[in-house]
Design a protein around this motif. Structure first.
Motif, PDB file in Angstrom:
ATOM      1  N   ILE A 148       0.806  -1.100   0.064  1.00 44.77           N
ATOM      2  CA  ILE A 148      -0.462  -0.468  -0.037  1.00 44.77           C
ATOM      3  C   ILE A 148       0.965   1.161   0.062  1.00 44.77           C
ATOM      4  O   ILE A 148       0.877   2.390  -0.590  1.00 44.77           O
ATOM      5  CB  ILE A 148      -0.967   0.180   1.235  1.00 44.77           C
ATOM      6  N   ASP A 149       2.644   1.602   0.795  1.00 46.07           N
ATOM      7  CA  ASP A 149       2.746   2.190   1.054  1.00 46.07           C
ATOM      8  C   ASP A 149       3.641   2.094  -0.303  1.00 46.07           C
ATOM      9  O   ASP A 149       3.779   3.526  -1.381  1.00 46.07           O
ATOM     10  CB  ASP A 149       3.840   2.097   2.052  1.00 46.07           C
ATOM     11  N   GLU A 150       3.925   1.365  -1.600  1.00 46.92           N
ATOM     12  CA  GLU A 150       4.750   1.250  -2.400  1.00 46.92           C
ATOM     13  C   GLU A 150       3.821   1.377  -3.480  1.00 46.92           C
ATOM     14  O   GLU A 150       4.057   2.870  -4.510  1.00 46.92           O
ATOM     15  CB  GLU A 150       4.987   0.012  -2.972  1.00 46.92           C
ATOM     16  N   LEU A 151       2.311   2.123  -3.082  1.00 45.15           N
ATOM     17  CA  LEU A 151       1.502   2.462  -4.648  1.00 45.15           C
ATOM     18  C   LEU A 151       1.005   4.000  -4.170  1.00 45.15           C
ATOM     19  O   LEU A 151       0.540   4.324  -4.952  1.00 45.15           O
ATOM     20  CB  LEU A 151      -0.217   1.605  -4.980  1.00 45.15           C
ATOM     21  N   GLY A 152       1.550   4.045  -3.042  1.00 44.49           N
ATOM     22  CA  GLY A 152       1.211   5.776  -2.435  1.00 44.49           C
ATOM     23  C   GLY A 152      -0.366   5.757  -1.686  1.00 44.49           C
ATOM     24  O   GLY A 152      -0.735   7.097  -1.679  1.00 44.49           O
ATOM     25  N   PHE A 153      -1.258   4.980  -1.810  1.00 44.08           N
ATOM     26  CA  PHE A 153      -1.978   5.162  -0.820  1.00 44.08           C
ATOM     27  C   PHE A 153      -2.709   5.556   0.114  1.00 44.08           C
ATOM     28  O   PHE A 153      -1.320   5.110   1.051  1.00 44.08           O
ATOM     29  CB  PHE A 153      -3.012   3.551  -1.697  1.00 44.08           C
ATOM     30  N   THR A 154      -3.723   6.358   0.517  1.00 44.07           N
ATOM     31  CA  THR A 154      -3.177   7.007   1.896  1.00 44.07           C
ATOM     32  C   THR A 154      -4.757   7.142   2.517  1.00 44.07           C
ATOM     33  O   THR A 154      -5.158   7.298   3.597  1.00 44.07           O
ATOM     34  CB  THR A 154      -2.409   8.797   2.074  1.00 44.07           C
ATOM     35  N   GLU A 155      -6.145   7.084   0.923  1.00 43.65           N
ATOM     36  CA  GLU A 155      -7.213   6.541   1.321  1.00 43.65           C
ATOM     37  C   GLU A 155      -7.839   5.508   2.075  1.00 43.65           C
ATOM     38  O   GLU A 155      -7.980   4.836   1.660  1.00 43.65           O
ATOM     39  CB  GLU A 155      -8.058   8.063   0.445  1.00 43.65           C
ATOM     40  N   GLU A 156      -8.626   5.758   2.983  1.00 42.73           N
ATOM     41  CA  GLU A 156      -8.925   4.474   3.612  1.00 42.73           C
ATOM     42  C   GLU A 156      -9.548   3.842   2.454  1.00 42.73           C
ATOM     43  O   GLU A 156     -10.103   2.704   2.323  1.00 42.73           O
ATOM     44  CB  GLU A 156     -10.326   3.825   4.197  1.00 42.73           C
ATOM     45  N   LYS A 157     -10.827   4.172   1.285  1.00 43.24           N
ATOM     46  CA  LYS A 157     -11.288   3.809  -0.035  1.00 43.24           C
ATOM     47  C   LYS A 157     -10.376   3.601  -0.654  1.00 43.24           C
ATOM     48  O   LYS A 157     -10.288   2.012  -1.166  1.00 43.24           O
ATOM     49  CB  LYS A 157     -12.165   4.618  -0.327  1.00 43.24           C
ATOM     50  N   ASP A 158      -9.474   3.672  -0.643  1.00 43.93           N
ATOM     51  CA  ASP A 158      -8.384   2.850  -1.798  1.00 43.93           C
ATOM     52  C   ASP A 158      -6.976   1.770  -0.282  1.00 43.93           C
ATOM     53  O   ASP A 158      -6.983   0.673  -1.489  1.00 43.93           O
ATOM     54  CB  ASP A 158      -7.075   4.282  -2.537  1.00 43.93           C
ATOM     55  N   MET A 159      -6.936   1.757   0.073  1.00 44.24           N
ATOM     56  CA  MET A 159      -6.389   0.848   1.096  1.00 44.24           C
ATOM     57  C   MET A 159      -7.359  -0.428   0.968  1.00 44.24           C
ATOM     58  O   MET A 159      -6.664  -1.582   1.048  1.00 44.24           O
ATOM     59  CB  MET A 159      -5.768   1.396   2.428  1.00 44.24           C
ATOM     60  N   ASN A 160      -8.472  -0.478   1.719  1.00 42.56           N
ATOM     61  CA  ASN A 160      -9.628  -0.627   1.357  1.00 42.56           C
ATOM     62  C   ASN A 160      -9.483  -1.695  -0.414  1.00 42.56           C
ATOM     63  O   ASN A 160      -9.959  -2.981  -0.295  1.00 42.56           O
ATOM     64  CB  ASN A 160     -10.452  -0.744   1.690  1.00 42.56           C
ATOM     65  N   ARG A 161      -8.668  -1.199  -0.985  1.00 45.75           N
ATOM     66  CA  ARG A 161      -9.544  -1.941  -2.224  1.00 45.75           C
ATOM     67  C   ARG A 161      -7.603  -3.308  -2.466  1.00 45.75           C
ATOM     68  O   ARG A 161      -8.029  -4.154  -3.641  1.00 45.75           O
ATOM     69  CB  ARG A 161      -8.584  -1.887  -3.538  1.00 45.75           C
ATOM     70  N   VAL A 162      -6.926  -2.964  -1.171  1.00 42.06           N
ATOM     71  CA  VAL A 162      -5.578  -4.101  -0.981  1.00 42.06           C
ATOM     72  C   VAL A 162      -6.027  -5.006  -0.388  1.00 42.06           C
ATOM     73  O   VAL A 162      -6.852  -4.413   0.675  1.00 42.06           O
ATOM     74  CB  VAL A 162      -4.458  -3.155  -1.144  1.00 42.06           C
ATOM     75  N   LYS A 163      -6.436  -6.663  -1.177  1.00 46.78           N
ATOM     76  CA  LYS A 163      -6.166  -7.496  -0.257  1.00 46.78           C
ATOM     77  C   LYS A 163      -5.036  -8.595   0.001  1.00 46.78           C
ATOM     78  O   LYS A 163      -4.699  -8.720  -1.468  1.00 46.78           O
ATOM     79  CB  LYS A 163      -7.763  -8.066  -0.621  1.00 46.78           C
ATOM     80  N   ILE A 164      -5.229  -9.321   0.998  1.00 45.98           N
ATOM     81  CA  ILE A 164      -3.667 -10.170   0.573  1.00 45.98           C
ATOM     82  C   ILE A 164      -4.402 -11.567   1.635  1.00 45.98           C
ATOM     83  O   ILE A 164      -5.368 -11.774   1.873  1.00 45.98           O
ATOM     84  CB  ILE A 164      -2.820  -9.962   1.641  1.00 45.98           C
ATOM     85  N   PHE A 165      -4.332 -12.525   0.262  1.00 41.82           N
ATOM     86  CA  PHE A 165      -4.524 -14.166   0.504  1.00 41.82           C
ATOM     87  C   PHE A 165      -3.568 -14.763   0.418  1.00 41.82           C
ATOM     88  O   PHE A 165      -2.608 -14.599  -0.484  1.00 41.82           O
ATOM     89  CB  PHE A 165      -5.933 -14.821  -0.863  1.00 41.82           C
ATOM     90  N   THR A 166      -3.402 -16.138   1.626  1.00 40.23           N
ATOM     91  CA  THR A 166      -3.098 -17.005   1.359  1.00 40.23           C
ATOM     92  C   THR A 166      -3.372 -18.228   0.365  1.00 40.23           C
ATOM     93  O   THR A 166      -4.441 -18.295   0.190  1.00 40.23           O
ATOM     94  CB  THR A 166      -2.879 -18.254   2.784  1.00 40.23           C
ATOM     95  N   ALA A 167      -2.680 -19.439  -0.696  1.00 39.06           N
ATOM     96  CA  ALA A 167      -3.105 -19.525  -1.662  1.00 39.06           C
ATOM     97  C   ALA A 167      -2.607 -21.463  -0.917  1.00 39.06           C
ATOM     98  O   ALA A 167      -2.240 -22.174  -1.354  1.00 39.06           O
ATOM     99  CB  ALA A 167      -2.833 -19.626  -2.541  1.00 39.06           C
ATOM    100  N   VAL A 168      -1.981 -21.264   0.639  1.00 37.74           N
ATOM    101  CA  VAL A 168      -0.737 -22.633   0.174  1.00 37.74           C
ATOM    102  C   VAL A 168      -2.173 -23.446   0.528  1.00 37.74           C
ATOM    103  O   VAL A 168      -3.687 -23.692   1.741  1.00 37.74           O
ATOM    104  CB  VAL A 168      -0.699 -22.670   1.309  1.00 37.74           C
ATOM    105  N   GLY A 169      -1.696 -25.250   0.294  1.00 35.87           N
ATOM    106  CA  GLY A 169      -2.954 -25.586   0.624  1.00 35.87           C
ATOM    107  C   GLY A 169      -3.763 -25.907  -0.331  1.00 35.87           C
ATOM    108  O   GLY A 169      -5.062 -26.696  -0.122  1.00 35.87           O
ATOM    109  N   SER A 170      -3.984 -25.168  -1.204  1.00 33.08           N
ATOM    110  CA  SER A 170      -5.255 -24.826  -2.246  1.00 33.08           C
ATOM    111  C   SER A 170      -4.494 -25.690  -3.665  1.00 33.08           C
ATOM    112  O   SER A 170      -3.563 -25.902  -3.968  1.00 33.08           O
ATOM    113  CB  SER A 170      -5.895 -23.508  -2.367  1.00 33.08           C
ATOM    114  N   PRO A 171      -5.335 -25.453  -5.079  1.00 32.90           N
ATOM    115  CA  PRO A 171      -5.045 -26.107  -6.224  1.00 32.90           C
ATOM    116  C   PRO A 171      -4.049 -24.624  -6.262  1.00 32.90           C
ATOM    117  O   PRO A 171      -3.193 -25.223  -7.241  1.00 32.90           O
ATOM    118  CB  PRO A 171      -6.467 -25.480  -6.854  1.00 32.90           C
ATOM    119  N   LEU A 172      -4.183 -23.037  -6.056  1.00 27.20           N
ATOM    120  CA  LEU A 172      -3.266 -22.401  -6.723  1.00 27.20           C
ATOM    121  C   LEU A 172      -2.258 -22.850  -5.973  1.00 27.20           C
ATOM    122  O   LEU A 172      -1.203 -22.027  -6.912  1.00 27.20           O
ATOM    123  CB  LEU A 172      -4.234 -20.798  -5.206  1.00 27.20           C
ATOM    124  N   ASP A 173      -1.887 -23.592  -5.477  1.00 25.65           N
ATOM    125  CA  ASP A 173      -0.284 -23.758  -4.658  1.00 25.65           C
ATOM    126  C   ASP A 173      -0.220 -25.366  -5.750  1.00 25.65           C
ATOM    127  O   ASP A 173       0.937 -25.370  -6.348  1.00 25.65           O
ATOM    128  CB  ASP A 173      -1.215 -24.024  -2.943  1.00 25.65           C
TER     129      ASP A 173
END
Length: 195
Positions: free
Chosen positions: A84-109
């Protein structure tokens, strides 16, 4: 008698194979709940294969924690914040667009070589950009997976190169910044997709 420590707190040895223990430790894993298994079976082909898009949907739907605040997974939380810092997002609405997920143990992995992903929703709220990460234990680990991946991760994280967040916080923050910078480069040229 020795009391068994919870799984998370055990000092984890470096496994010989693929970095499983530390990637579980850093990323957590998809829980194989009944609901998850039901959905998984719907999208699985006869040979076990699950397409990239279906794999992605499973990971997004069955995240074991809040993708905008994975506070019980400090590594993922820190990576998300650094990005988020790298993208320079400072507003809550922008920060909330950034999501992180684990994929360990899934078909994506298993099929697509991705252990974690960052999703950035476009401002229209309908499309997203996806950046995939693969955790590796050793710099030159031979591929131990039995499947040839048809989509590799964008960024490889060598777990042994991650400084200790407690005792080497400056180095740790710098490393997170480095990974986030790499992710930011991928983000710039990534096509948005409809999920």
């Amino acid at each position: 008698s020795r009391v068994d420590m919870p799984k998370e707190a055990k000092p984890y040895q470096r496994p010989e194979d693929s970095g499983k223990l530390s990637e579980y430790f850093a990323f957590g894993e998809i829980r194989q709940t009944e609901a998850y298994i039901r959905e998984f079976k719907k999208v699985q082909k006869e040979n076990g294969y699950v397409s990239w898009k279906d794999s992605l949907k499973l990971v997004r739907k069955f995240s074991p924690y809040n993708p905008t605040d994975p506070h019980n997974k400090p590594f993922l939380n820190d990576l998300r914040i650094a990005f988020i810092d790298e993208l320079g997002f400072t507003e809550e609405k922008d920060m909330n667009r950034v999501k992180i997920f684990t994929a360990v143990g899934s078909p994506l992995d298993v099929w697509h070589g991705i252990d974690a992903l960052i999703e950035v929703e476009d401002e229209n709220g309908r499309t997203s950009k996806i950046i995939g990460f693969d955790a590796k234990e050793m710099a030159s680990s031979p591929e131990t997976r039995e499947h040839a991946h048809d989509k590799k991760a964008d960024i490889i994280i060598f777990m042994k190169d991650i400084p200790n967040a407690e005792t080497e916080s400056k180095e740790y923050d710098a490393k997170m910044g480095e990974i986030a910078k790499e992710a930011g480069q991928v983000f710039k040229t990534r096509e948005s997709i409809n999920l």
